[in-house]
Scaffold this motif. Sequence first.
Motif: not given
Length: 264
Positions: A135-150, A164-170
């Motif tokens: 629920e929290i992830e869904d309301q975040l922009i992409e960079s902040k979502r990755l910041s929160f998740k990882y 890096l490209d998105k796949e490499s960042v993850i």
Amino acid sequence: MAVNKELVVGEILDSIENYNFSERQAIKQIIKKYKITDWKIRGAIHALTFEIIRKLNGIDEIIKYSLKDRSSFQRIKLTIKNLLRVGVYEIKFMDKVPAQITNEIVEITKQKFGKKKSKFVNALLKSIEKIGLGEIEDQLIESKRLSFKYFHPNWYIEYLEKLLDKESVIAFLEENNKIPQVYLRANTLKIQINKLIEILKNNSVDLEQDPNFPEIIKVIRSKKPVTRIKSYKKGLYYIQTKSSAVVTHVLDPQPNELILDICA
């Protein structure tokens, strides 16, 4: 006397922020204050402290999301904020009963700050119990979502996205979140490697000797921390990453050479 782990870790986090102590300095100071000698309890406190710090940006985002006014996070008293951080970590990232953790943190708050503050903590943690991380992830922009998740700072995510490209960042973030492998390096000036391996096995250490660098030992599992074994205190081995240990082989020092280690 029973040790309240949540209280101790809360005080460690306070010391880090109030006095600019390193994590290890703060842990050592507070453990000494409470006269904690049981290595299992010390180990649990150490692990909890480092995991909270590692996931701090995610924990803080959960707390901010649960507040009516996100900006009010900055106005929460530091000690209460750190108790909340301990509670949120145990509720969301450990296999514990959320209601029990909430009650524990509320009771500590009540003893230290009174009933009014404990009601605030109780309401906030009960709200957090019901919130899903998705629920929290869904309301975040992409960079902040990755910041929160990882659990990496947002500025770091933005920096990686430029390289890096998105796949490499993850992939990079996932790899960076893995618990590092523990390696030991035998002090061959004091003990032969075979003798050290025998001692470690007798201390219930499951290990593998590196096939290319015989003085390097990979720890598979250990009944107790390898720093609690007498051989460590005697300087018979060091905890060292494999990459650091390999440096000496690459350098290949020769007699009468002067070598400076200035990496630290």
